[in-house]
Design an enzyme around this catalytic site. Structure first.
Site, PDB file in Angstrom:
ATOM      1  N   SER A  15       0.811  -1.219   0.000  1.00  0.00           N
ATOM      2  CA  SER A  15       0.000   0.000   0.000  1.00  0.00           C
ATOM      3  C   SER A  15       0.845   1.272   0.000  1.00  0.00           C
ATOM      4  CB  SER A  15      -0.928   0.006   1.216  1.00  0.00           C
ATOM      5  OG  SER A  15      -1.670   1.209   1.256  1.00  0.00           O
ATOM      6  N   THR A  63      -9.447  -1.361   2.452  1.00  0.00           N
ATOM      7  CA  THR A  63      -9.263  -1.893   1.111  1.00  0.00           C
ATOM      8  C   THR A  63      -9.664  -3.362   1.099  1.00  0.00           C
ATOM      9  OG1 THR A  63      -7.692  -2.029  -0.728  1.00  0.00           O
ATOM     10  CG2 THR A  63      -6.809  -2.447   1.474  1.00  0.00           C
ATOM     11  N   LYS A  67     -14.108  -4.207   2.208  1.00  0.00           N
ATOM     12  CA  LYS A  67     -14.975  -3.074   1.898  1.00  0.00           C
ATOM     13  C   LYS A  67     -16.457  -3.344   2.152  1.00  0.00           C
ATOM     14  CE  LYS A  67     -11.942  -0.770  -1.424  1.00  0.00           C
ATOM     15  NZ  LYS A  67     -11.831  -0.148  -2.753  1.00  0.00           N
ATOM     16  N   ASN A  88     -14.957   2.476   1.980  1.00  0.00           N
ATOM     17  CA  ASN A  88     -13.495   2.403   2.021  1.00  0.00           C
ATOM     18  C   ASN A  88     -12.908   3.312   3.088  1.00  0.00           C
ATOM     19  OD1 ASN A  88     -13.958   4.918   0.680  1.00  0.00           O
ATOM     20  ND2 ASN A  88     -11.881   4.824  -0.140  1.00  0.00           N
ATOM     21  N   GLY A 133     -16.081  -5.307  -4.870  1.00  0.00           N
ATOM     22  CA  GLY A 133     -16.422  -4.089  -4.156  1.00  0.00           C
ATOM     23  C   GLY A 133     -16.003  -2.813  -4.855  1.00  0.00           C
TER      24      GLY A 133
END
Length: 284
Positions: A15, A63, A67, A88, A133
């Site tokens: 991330s 994430t 979600k 989110n 999602g």
């Protein structure tokens, strides 16, 4: 008191959210520490119970694969998240001495701003790759851009529930089609949003690369690690415009930062967020 925020998901080590948020809070001069926490859906309820007992938390970025599951863990859902059933973002709000956990979906605004910056006009002929999602946010974003119909391409047409629910919620026509039909169809689209995880669209990219002609459309590929994706490379070779997922991530994160900190996120903050992940600064 120093406050805490984090991005939750599995896997999560890739991330870029910690870099963006940390840069923004430093620029804003607010004391919020932001980390990444690897969490599966089975682990989520216990984690959220622990968070409830800790007054230092101010926000969570959410994430995959959390979600949809997170909707059950918050006290209230607002805005697009309430219509889509997918969120989110969780912001912690003080309500007369108690803390309420409020869910939002900033992915929709993130997609809209990213593709508008790339030059997408109103009412695009749009397609979405994937039915999970993030596809719900993509469908809502297309509706927000003025589209009245969207084609969604999935591996298994019986597992497109999030996409179908999103289309019904925002009032857009929907065709769910098998992924094997995608290459030819998306080559003529104004806007394609790929919500697949990294490398999941590699076979489709190879099919697209074998087609003749060129595309003048825009591809937003939400997967940004590794980058460029094979799909992005083939789209670019066909003459199309590619928007990396980092663009969407940056715009949706800007709204999260506002919710978590209570501060205005101006162009100076956006600039340091871009710097933190190697995006070019905005030119308007």
């Amino acid at each position: 008191m120093s406050r805490r925020a984090a991005v939750l998901g599995h896997p999560i080590s890739h991330s870029k959210s910690p870099a963006m948020h940390t840069a923004a809070y430093a620029k804003l001069g607010v004391d919020i520490g932001y980390t990444a926490i690897d969490l599966t859906a089975d682990m989520l309820p216990a984690f959220m119970e622990s968070v409830r007992a800790d007054e230092s938390w101010c926000g969570l970025s959410v994430t995959m694969p959390l979600k949809t599951a997170m909707v059950r863990e918050v006290d209230e859902v607002r805005g697009a998240a309430a219509h889509l059933g997918v969120l989110n973002t969780v912001a912690f709000e003080n309500d007369g001495g108690s803390v309420r956990r409020v869910g939002y979906n900033t992915d929709v605004a993130g997609i809209v701003e990213a593709v508008r910056y790339a030059g997408v006009a109103t009412s695009p002929h749009g397609a979405v790759l994937g039915g999970g999602g993030t596809s719900a946010a993509a469908i809502a974003a297309l509706r927000g851009l003025g589209a009245d119909h969207v084609d969604v391409f999935v591996r298994d047409v019986s597992r497109a529930g999030d996409a179908e629910a999103a289309a019904a919620a925002v009032g857009i026509g929907l065709s769910v089609r098998p992924l094997v039909q995608a290459a030819t169809a998306i080559a003529g689209s104004d806007l394609v949003i790929s919500t697949f995880p990294p490398r999941a669209a590699d076979a489709l990219a190879d099919e697209l690369g074998a087609l003749p002609g060129s595309s003048g459309g825009v591809l937003l590929d939400v997967a940004y690690d590794p980058w460029p994706s094979r799909l992005a490379e083939q789209w670019h070779r066909h003459g199309g415009v590619v928007v990396p997922g980092l663009e969407m991530l940056m715009y949706q994160a800007a709204e999260q930062i506002r919710l978590f900190s209570g501060c205005t996120v101006d162009s100076a903050v956006i600039d340091v967020m871009c710097d933190s992940v190697g995006l070019p600064r905005r030119v308007f």
